[in-house]
Design a protein around this motif. Structure first.
Motif, PDB file in Angstrom:
ATOM      1  N   VAL A  33       0.965  -1.225   0.011  1.00  0.00           N
ATOM      2  CA  VAL A  33      -0.182   0.096  -0.004  1.00  0.00           C
ATOM      3  C   VAL A  33       0.952   1.293  -0.127  1.00  0.00           C
ATOM      4  O   VAL A  33       1.657   1.400   1.013  1.00  0.00           O
ATOM      5  CB  VAL A  33      -0.936   0.156   1.315  1.00  0.00           C
ATOM      6  CG1 VAL A  33      -1.728   1.349   1.195  1.00  0.00           C
ATOM      7  CG2 VAL A  33      -1.778  -1.175   1.240  1.00  0.00           C
ATOM      8  N   LEU A 162      -4.787  -1.561  -7.363  1.00  0.00           N
ATOM      9  CA  LEU A 162      -5.639  -0.494  -7.729  1.00  0.00           C
ATOM     10  C   LEU A 162      -5.070   0.811  -7.516  1.00  0.00           C
ATOM     11  O   LEU A 162      -4.144   1.017  -6.487  1.00  0.00           O
ATOM     12  CB  LEU A 162      -6.907  -0.793  -6.656  1.00  0.00           C
ATOM     13  CG  LEU A 162      -8.196  -1.097  -7.002  1.00  0.00           C
ATOM     14  CD1 LEU A 162      -9.084  -0.820  -6.014  1.00  0.00           C
ATOM     15  CD2 LEU A 162      -8.611  -0.345  -8.282  1.00  0.00           C
ATOM     16  N   PHE A 164      -5.427   4.858  -6.903  1.00  0.00           N
ATOM     17  CA  PHE A 164      -6.430   5.816  -6.439  1.00  0.00           C
ATOM     18  C   PHE A 164      -5.782   7.204  -6.709  1.00  0.00           C
ATOM     19  O   PHE A 164      -4.789   7.528  -6.094  1.00  0.00           O
ATOM     20  CB  PHE A 164      -6.730   5.712  -4.968  1.00  0.00           C
ATOM     21  CG  PHE A 164      -7.292   4.495  -4.711  1.00  0.00           C
ATOM     22  CD1 PHE A 164      -8.574   4.563  -4.267  1.00  0.00           C
ATOM     23  CD2 PHE A 164      -6.512   3.218  -4.585  1.00  0.00           C
ATOM     24  CE1 PHE A 164      -9.442   3.220  -3.885  1.00  0.00           C
ATOM     25  CE2 PHE A 164      -7.499   1.993  -3.810  1.00  0.00           C
ATOM     26  CZ  PHE A 164      -8.821   1.960  -3.734  1.00  0.00           C
ATOM     27  N   MET A 183     -11.066   1.899   1.974  1.00  0.00           N
ATOM     28  CA  MET A 183      -9.675   1.699   1.526  1.00  0.00           C
ATOM     29  C   MET A 183      -8.808   0.948   2.578  1.00  0.00           C
ATOM     30  O   MET A 183      -7.743   0.253   2.199  1.00  0.00           O
ATOM     31  CB  MET A 183      -9.030   3.105   1.239  1.00  0.00           C
ATOM     32  CG  MET A 183      -9.723   3.718  -0.170  1.00  0.00           C
ATOM     33  SD  MET A 183      -9.242   5.473  -0.345  1.00  0.00           S
ATOM     34  CE  MET A 183      -7.541   5.446  -0.722  1.00  0.00           C
ATOM     35  N   ALA A 187      -6.919  -2.504   2.350  1.00  0.00           N
ATOM     36  CA  ALA A 187      -5.474  -2.535   2.661  1.00  0.00           C
ATOM     37  C   ALA A 187      -5.214  -3.646   3.685  1.00  0.00           C
ATOM     38  O   ALA A 187      -4.198  -4.505   3.346  1.00  0.00           O
ATOM     39  CB  ALA A 187      -4.917  -1.349   3.154  1.00  0.00           C
ATOM     40  N   MET A 193      -2.225  -1.542  -3.632  1.00  0.00           N
ATOM     41  CA  MET A 193      -2.780  -0.112  -3.742  1.00  0.00           C
ATOM     42  C   MET A 193      -1.605   0.802  -4.050  1.00  0.00           C
ATOM     43  O   MET A 193      -0.597   0.810  -3.121  1.00  0.00           O
ATOM     44  CB  MET A 193      -3.814   0.268  -2.818  1.00  0.00           C
ATOM     45  CG  MET A 193      -4.950  -0.547  -2.523  1.00  0.00           C
ATOM     46  SD  MET A 193      -5.531  -0.802  -0.842  1.00  0.00           S
ATOM     47  CE  MET A 193      -6.106   0.957  -0.808  1.00  0.00           C
ATOM     48  N   VAL A 195      -1.672   4.814  -3.930  1.00  0.00           N
ATOM     49  CA  VAL A 195      -2.625   6.016  -3.640  1.00  0.00           C
ATOM     50  C   VAL A 195      -1.959   7.231  -3.805  1.00  0.00           C
ATOM     51  O   VAL A 195      -0.864   7.562  -2.834  1.00  0.00           O
ATOM     52  CB  VAL A 195      -3.244   5.712  -2.196  1.00  0.00           C
ATOM     53  CG1 VAL A 195      -4.346   6.719  -1.867  1.00  0.00           C
ATOM     54  CG2 VAL A 195      -3.696   4.364  -1.971  1.00  0.00           C
TER      55      VAL A 195
END
Length: 246
Positions: A33, A162, A164, A183, A187, A193, A195
């Protein structure tokens, strides 16, 4: 490549004579993340748009599972079904219901049947707390609800990563928490992710890695403890001090 899903190598992007990204290198591994922080105009959103092939890099490579997707032969729609994106402005189809918004990509890009697409869409809408609104049109729901639908739509494509792009910046303050909690849950479940965010608490508390960008370059990156607790560069210290004093 081990657990590495994405590798960005020597990525640069210019718009005419304006150089927005300069020689960007980093990797995204399974379960990461990564929060990308920095002042407005530092190139964060352009980096995401290049990774998702919404912008064509001027120079450099983007490797996804061993293939350089920055080369022309890659089909962007196919690639984007694996590397999904959630936009700050939701990008929902206003003429479609919440449910259909989450079905159409599955049917067109992944070739799923209407029944399968519906079941998967319902599963993810339930997951983000939007199942009661499946027949609503986007204009009938709040900004926070739209963003949760956008997340469900992206998840329904079963992406490996993903992206963001400032997913809370268009929201009223009271709606930010509901999107961040979704979110955070993703995670915790191990979703990979990347972000771009101005939410420093999210970057500090949820990320496995924080990337600080300044004027189109990665100025500093490390664990949240390293970047927030012991930043090495003066630019990072100055940026974080502004947030602490805000």
């Amino acid at each position: 490549m081990g657990n590495e899903i994405l590798q960005v190598k020597h990525l640069s992007k210019s718009f005419g004579s304006n150089v927005v990204l300069r020689d960007i290198d980093f990797t995204v591994s399974k379960g990461d993340v990564i929060s990308v922080i920095g002042a407005s105009g530092s190139g964060k959103s352009t980096l995401l748009r290049c990774i998702n092939l919404l912008e064509t890099p001027t120079h450099g490579e983007i490797w996804y599972n061993g293939e350089n997707v920055a080369e022309r032969k890659v089909k962007p729609h196919e690639y984007r079904s694996h590397v999904g994106m959630v936009f700050q402005s939701f990008n929902l189809f206003n003429n479609m219901s919440v449910l259909k918004n989450c079905m159409v990509g599955q049917m067109k890009v992944l070739g799923r049947s209407k029944q399968e697409a519906r079941e998967i869409a319902l599963y993810y809408l339930q997951k983000v707390g939007m199942a009661p609104y499946i027949n609503a049109k986007p204009r009938q729901i709040s900004g926070g609800q739209k963003q949760r639908v956008a997340i469900a739509r992206a998840l329904a494509m079963n992406p490996e990563v993903l992206l963001f792009d400032e997913p809370t910046s268009a929201l009223d303050p009271e709606m930010v928490g509901e999107v961040l909690s979704v979110m955070q849950q993703l995670a915790q479940e191990g979703m990979t992710m990347l972000v771009v965010t101005h939410e420093m608490a999210f970057a500090r508390d949820v990320s496995t890695r924080v990337v600080y960008m300044n004027e189109g370059v990665i100025c500093e990156q490390g664990t949240p403890e390293e970047v927030f607790g012991n930043p090495q560069k003066q630019e990072t210290k100055d940026f974080l001090a502004r947030f602490r004093n805000a």
